[in-house]
Design a protein around this motif. Structure first.
Motif, PDB file in Angstrom:
ATOM      1  N   PHE A 161       0.838  -1.197   0.000  1.00  0.00           N
ATOM      2  CA  PHE A 161       0.000   0.000   0.000  1.00  0.00           C
ATOM      3  C   PHE A 161       0.876   1.253   0.000  1.00  0.00           C
ATOM      4  CE2 PHE A 161      -4.190   1.830   1.703  1.00  0.00           C
ATOM      5  CZ  PHE A 161      -4.830   1.578   0.515  1.00  0.00           C
ATOM      6  N   LEU A 162       1.992   1.212   0.739  1.00  0.00           N
ATOM      7  CA  LEU A 162       2.950   2.314   0.717  1.00  0.00           C
ATOM      8  C   LEU A 162       3.480   2.502  -0.699  1.00  0.00           C
ATOM      9  CD1 LEU A 162       5.133   1.496   3.868  1.00  0.00           C
ATOM     10  CD2 LEU A 162       3.165   3.010   3.761  1.00  0.00           C
ATOM     11  N   GLY A 163       3.852   1.383  -1.317  1.00  0.00           N
ATOM     12  CA  GLY A 163       4.384   1.439  -2.673  1.00  0.00           C
ATOM     13  C   GLY A 163       3.386   2.017  -3.655  1.00  0.00           C
ATOM     14  N   GLN A 164       2.120   1.699  -3.465  1.00  0.00           N
ATOM     15  CA  GLN A 164       1.098   2.192  -4.377  1.00  0.00           C
ATOM     16  C   GLN A 164       0.970   3.711  -4.291  1.00  0.00           C
ATOM     17  OE1 GLN A 164      -2.509  -0.119  -4.414  1.00  0.00           O
ATOM     18  NE2 GLN A 164      -3.744   1.631  -5.028  1.00  0.00           N
ATOM     19  N   VAL A 165       1.036   4.259  -3.078  1.00  0.00           N
ATOM     20  CA  VAL A 165       0.945   5.705  -2.899  1.00  0.00           C
ATOM     21  C   VAL A 165       2.152   6.399  -3.526  1.00  0.00           C
ATOM     22  CG1 VAL A 165       0.937   7.580  -1.202  1.00  0.00           C
ATOM     23  CG2 VAL A 165      -0.470   5.546  -0.829  1.00  0.00           C
ATOM     24  N   VAL A 166       3.347   5.859  -3.257  1.00  0.00           N
ATOM     25  CA  VAL A 166       4.568   6.448  -3.812  1.00  0.00           C
ATOM     26  C   VAL A 166       4.556   6.358  -5.334  1.00  0.00           C
ATOM     27  CG1 VAL A 166       7.078   6.200  -3.955  1.00  0.00           C
ATOM     28  CG2 VAL A 166       5.920   5.996  -1.739  1.00  0.00           C
ATOM     29  N   LEU A 167       4.116   5.221  -5.866  1.00  0.00           N
ATOM     30  CA  LEU A 167       4.053   5.045  -7.319  1.00  0.00           C
ATOM     31  C   LEU A 167       3.109   6.059  -7.943  1.00  0.00           C
ATOM     32  CD1 LEU A 167       4.709   3.412  -9.886  1.00  0.00           C
ATOM     33  CD2 LEU A 167       2.803   1.893  -9.285  1.00  0.00           C
ATOM     34  N   THR A 168       1.979   6.294  -7.323  1.00  0.00           N
ATOM     35  CA  THR A 168       1.014   7.258  -7.852  1.00  0.00           C
ATOM     36  C   THR A 168       1.625   8.650  -7.941  1.00  0.00           C
ATOM     37  OG1 THR A 168      -0.841   6.003  -6.926  1.00  0.00           O
ATOM     38  CG2 THR A 168      -1.253   8.305  -7.493  1.00  0.00           C
ATOM     39  N   ARG A 169       2.319   9.069  -6.893  1.00  0.00           N
ATOM     40  CA  ARG A 169       2.917  10.403  -6.881  1.00  0.00           C
ATOM     41  C   ARG A 169       4.034  10.513  -7.913  1.00  0.00           C
ATOM     42  NH1 ARG A 169       3.232  11.357  -0.318  1.00  0.00           N
ATOM     43  NH2 ARG A 169       0.964  11.485   0.013  1.00  0.00           N
ATOM     44  N   TRP A 170       4.801   9.456  -8.061  1.00  0.00           N
ATOM     45  CA  TRP A 170       5.895   9.464  -9.036  1.00  0.00           C
ATOM     46  C   TRP A 170       5.344   9.575 -10.459  1.00  0.00           C
ATOM     47  CZ3 TRP A 170       7.638   5.399 -12.497  1.00  0.00           C
ATOM     48  CH2 TRP A 170       8.865   5.674 -13.109  1.00  0.00           C
ATOM     49  N   LEU A 171       4.296   8.824 -10.743  1.00  0.00           N
ATOM     50  CA  LEU A 171       3.681   8.886 -12.069  1.00  0.00           C
ATOM     51  C   LEU A 171       3.065  10.257 -12.321  1.00  0.00           C
ATOM     52  CD1 LEU A 171       1.949   5.375 -12.196  1.00  0.00           C
ATOM     53  CD2 LEU A 171       3.958   6.105 -13.499  1.00  0.00           C
ATOM     54  N   GLU A 172       2.502  10.868 -11.275  1.00  0.00           N
ATOM     55  CA  GLU A 172       1.942  12.211 -11.432  1.00  0.00           C
ATOM     56  C   GLU A 172       3.024  13.232 -11.754  1.00  0.00           C
ATOM     57  OE1 GLU A 172      -0.042  12.755  -7.733  1.00  0.00           O
ATOM     58  OE2 GLU A 172      -1.961  11.912  -8.429  1.00  0.00           O
ATOM     59  N   GLN A 173       4.173  13.111 -11.090  1.00  0.00           N
ATOM     60  CA  GLN A 173       5.270  14.039 -11.352  1.00  0.00           C
ATOM     61  C   GLN A 173       5.790  13.929 -12.778  1.00  0.00           C
ATOM     62  OE1 GLN A 173       8.201  13.206  -8.342  1.00  0.00           O
ATOM     63  NE2 GLN A 173       7.031  14.200  -6.692  1.00  0.00           N
ATOM     64  N   LEU A 174       5.753  12.709 -13.305  1.00  0.00           N
ATOM     65  CA  LEU A 174       6.236  12.485 -14.671  1.00  0.00           C
ATOM     66  C   LEU A 174       5.159  12.733 -15.720  1.00  0.00           C
ATOM     67  CD1 LEU A 174       8.336   9.204 -14.201  1.00  0.00           C
ATOM     68  CD2 LEU A 174       9.171  11.561 -14.333  1.00  0.00           C
ATOM     69  N   GLY A 175       3.953  13.028 -15.264  1.00  0.00           N
ATOM     70  CA  GLY A 175       2.852  13.224 -16.188  1.00  0.00           C
ATOM     71  C   GLY A 175       2.380  11.938 -16.834  1.00  0.00           C
ATOM     72  N   LEU A 176       2.592  10.815 -16.139  1.00  0.00           N
ATOM     73  CA  LEU A 176       2.250   9.501 -16.703  1.00  0.00           C
ATOM     74  C   LEU A 176       1.085   8.832 -15.983  1.00  0.00           C
ATOM     75  CD1 LEU A 176       5.882   8.072 -17.141  1.00  0.00           C
ATOM     76  CD2 LEU A 176       4.409   9.097 -18.901  1.00  0.00           C
ATOM     77  N   HIS A 177       0.478   9.544 -15.047  1.00  0.00           N
ATOM     78  CA  HIS A 177      -0.602   8.943 -14.260  1.00  0.00           C
ATOM     79  C   HIS A 177      -1.896   8.969 -15.081  1.00  0.00           C
ATOM     80  CE1 HIS A 177      -2.828   7.470 -10.952  1.00  0.00           C
ATOM     81  NE2 HIS A 177      -3.285   8.624 -10.496  1.00  0.00           N
ATOM     82  N   ASP A 178      -2.163   7.863 -15.796  1.00  0.00           N
ATOM     83  CA  ASP A 178      -3.295   7.832 -16.715  1.00  0.00           C
ATOM     84  C   ASP A 178      -4.406   6.882 -16.280  1.00  0.00           C
ATOM     85  OD1 ASP A 178      -1.984   5.466 -17.048  1.00  0.00           O
ATOM     86  OD2 ASP A 178      -1.709   5.644 -19.223  1.00  0.00           O
ATOM     87  N   HIS A 179      -4.333   6.354 -15.029  1.00  0.00           N
ATOM     88  CA  HIS A 179      -5.381   5.471 -14.491  1.00  0.00           C
ATOM     89  C   HIS A 179      -5.638   4.276 -15.423  1.00  0.00           C
ATOM     90  CE1 HIS A 179      -6.536   8.341 -11.317  1.00  0.00           C
ATOM     91  NE2 HIS A 179      -6.318   9.268 -12.232  1.00  0.00           N
ATOM     92  N   SER A 180      -4.575   3.624 -15.811  1.00  0.00           N
ATOM     93  CA  SER A 180      -4.691   2.541 -16.786  1.00  0.00           C
ATOM     94  C   SER A 180      -4.334   1.193 -16.164  1.00  0.00           C
ATOM     95  CB  SER A 180      -3.764   2.804 -17.979  1.00  0.00           C
ATOM     96  OG  SER A 180      -2.401   2.685 -17.572  1.00  0.00           O
ATOM     97  N   TRP A 181      -4.543   0.142 -16.957  1.00  0.00           N
ATOM     98  CA  TRP A 181      -4.164  -1.210 -16.541  1.00  0.00           C
ATOM     99  C   TRP A 181      -2.652  -1.309 -16.324  1.00  0.00           C
ATOM    100  CZ3 TRP A 181      -7.995  -4.450 -15.307  1.00  0.00           C
ATOM    101  CH2 TRP A 181      -9.259  -4.226 -15.845  1.00  0.00           C
ATOM    102  N   ASN A 182      -1.883  -0.453 -17.028  1.00  0.00           N
ATOM    103  CA  ASN A 182      -0.430  -0.466 -16.855  1.00  0.00           C
ATOM    104  C   ASN A 182      -0.040  -0.177 -15.416  1.00  0.00           C
ATOM    105  OD1 ASN A 182       0.004  -0.899 -19.618  1.00  0.00           O
ATOM    106  ND2 ASN A 182      -0.131   1.304 -20.055  1.00  0.00           N
ATOM    107  N   GLU A 183      -0.785   0.698 -14.776  1.00  0.00           N
ATOM    108  CA  GLU A 183      -0.468   1.061 -13.394  1.00  0.00           C
ATOM    109  C   GLU A 183      -0.811  -0.061 -12.431  1.00  0.00           C
ATOM    110  OE1 GLU A 183      -2.505   4.753 -12.855  1.00  0.00           O
ATOM    111  OE2 GLU A 183      -1.056   5.882 -14.051  1.00  0.00           O
ATOM    112  N   VAL A 184      -1.852  -0.818 -12.736  1.00  0.00           N
ATOM    113  CA  VAL A 184      -2.147  -2.002 -11.929  1.00  0.00           C
ATOM    114  C   VAL A 184      -0.984  -2.980 -12.004  1.00  0.00           C
ATOM    115  CG1 VAL A 184      -3.737  -3.931 -11.575  1.00  0.00           C
ATOM    116  CG2 VAL A 184      -4.619  -1.708 -12.329  1.00  0.00           C
ATOM    117  N   PHE A 185      -0.445  -3.158 -13.205  1.00  0.00           N
ATOM    118  CA  PHE A 185       0.708  -4.038 -13.376  1.00  0.00           C
ATOM    119  C   PHE A 185       1.924  -3.521 -12.611  1.00  0.00           C
ATOM    120  CE2 PHE A 185       4.661  -4.835 -15.781  1.00  0.00           C
ATOM    121  CZ  PHE A 185       4.728  -6.216 -15.640  1.00  0.00           C
TER     122      PHE A 185
END
Length: 379
Positions: free
Chosen positions: A299-323
């Motif tokens: 769960f910690l990793g999921q929060v950090v991953l979300t913020r990292w993807l947002e900073q890179l402009g890659l947070h697109d709420h896709s199946w890729n992020e589930v993977f």
């Protein structure tokens, strides 16, 4: 007997939980409904953990009784669960709850202390109870049952009678005086004590089911003689769990939800494993070995991953992020297992075991190899 099949079940359980939380990446998108359909039943991994926990308690305490054995059981369980949990809770505060500012608020500090003691903060929100670290609700039930199980060991040959009597009192008789009992794990009974909401919650029946399955497994007279029948039992019980979970018939935690089909499956696998070899892939056994760490840290990793993807402009709420959240869970689990479970946890365990042996020195301390072997089975 080898319990690789049990470790494999642990691996499947934690992967199900990781994917259940991974579906949050699909929230608010056209894929949200499909994500819920595929991944929400993975939450039954929690119920499977509870069943396995009850089983393991029986398996690892064969022939144990008396104050020393009870104390050793309790401190080893505490050392495995609490130190890692405490560290992850502090990390969660810094990652998701405001960092140092959290500690400047008296109410938040009280909430933290209660959470670290596994006391429900929101007793009306069973079974989750609003603890500071959201996933800690499962550990609250786990630690409670460890304590009750350890106390029952003090009764020696009568320990199963004592355990059953306590469960009758807390799951049937006391709830009957406050509007229960029910099999609804979201029940709210009118107890003044918040902790009584946990003690009387029917999800505890899943630990008891695991205990019963463990006793059946250890009975040499109970077995399936025919290999074909054994395999049919395995396949049909596992298939029924898949149908029950993904058909939508059983949609939540507890003995009346996902719990009872899972209990039948674990019972079937336990008995069948005496007749046929239930082999598991090595990667799945490894996942089962680090399952507690993966449960704590994903769960910690999921929060950090979300913020990292947002900073890179890659947070697109896709199946890729589930993977990605599933992929990240593995190295995080390996690191946590090495540093928190085996490092900090074993250090705390060794100190507590020495303390127990100083106070209750009726028998010699187990040899190091025996201690390591028991820890691997119970972890």
């Amino acid at each position: 007997m080898k319990l690789d099949w049990l470790q494999g079940l642990r691996g499947l359980a934690v992967l199900g939980v990781v994917l259940t939380h991974g579906r949050y990446f699909l929230g608010g998108t056209p894929n949200e409904g499909l994500g819920n359909l595929f991944f929400l039943p993975g939450a039954m991994g929690v119920d499977l953990f509870f069943l396995i926990s009850g089983f393991i308690m029986v398996y690892t305490t064969q022939g144990a009784s008396g104050p020393r054995d009870a104390a050793l059981f309790t401190v080893k369980r505490f050392a495995r669960i609490w130190p890692a949990y405490a560290v992850v809770t502090i990390l969660w505060i810094f990652i998701s709850r405001g960092g140092m500012g959290f500690f400047h608020d008296a109410d938040r500090l009280r909430a933290l202390f209660k959470s670290l003691a596994f006391q429900p903060l929101a007793p009306q929100e069973a079974p989750f109870f609003g603890l500071v670290f959201p996933l800690a609700w499962t550990l609250a039930f786990e630690m409670y049952f460890y304590i009750v199980f350890g106390i029952s060991m003090l009764a020696g040959r009568l320990r199963w009678f004592v355990l059953a009597s306590w469960m009758l009192l807390t799951l049937v008789l006391l709830p009957a005086t406050h509007g229960g009992p029910t099999l609804n794990v979201q029940q709210y009974l009118s107890f003044r004590s918040a902790y009584m909401q946990l003690v009387t919650n029917p999800i505890i029946y899943e630990f008891l089911a695991g205990v019963v399955i463990g006793l059946i497994y250890l009975n040499p007279r109970i077995r399936i003689r025919n290999e074909t029948v054994a395999w049919q039992t395995v396949v049909c019980s596992a298939g029924f769990v898949l149908w029950w979970g993904w058909s939508g018939v059983g949609g939540f935690h507890g003995p009346a939800g996902w719990g009872w089909p899972l209990a039948l499956m674990v019972l079937a696998l336990a008995i069948a494993s005496k007749t046929v070899a239930l082999t598991m892939p090595r990667w799945l056994v490894w996942t089962g070995t680090v399952s507690y760490s993966m449960y704590l840290t994903h769960f910690l990793g999921q929060v950090v991953l979300t913020r990292w993807l947002e900073q890179l402009g890659l947070h697109d709420h896709s199946w890729n992020e589930v993977f990605l959240t599933l992929l990240l869970a593995m190295p995080l689990a390996a690191l946590s297992h090495r540093l928190l479970e085996r490092g900090l946890g074993e250090w705390v365990r060794d100190k507590l075991v020495l303390l127990v042996n100083r106070i209750l020195s009726s028998r010699a301390v187990p040899a190091p190899k025996e201690v390591i072997k028991m820890s691997k089975i119970a972890s």
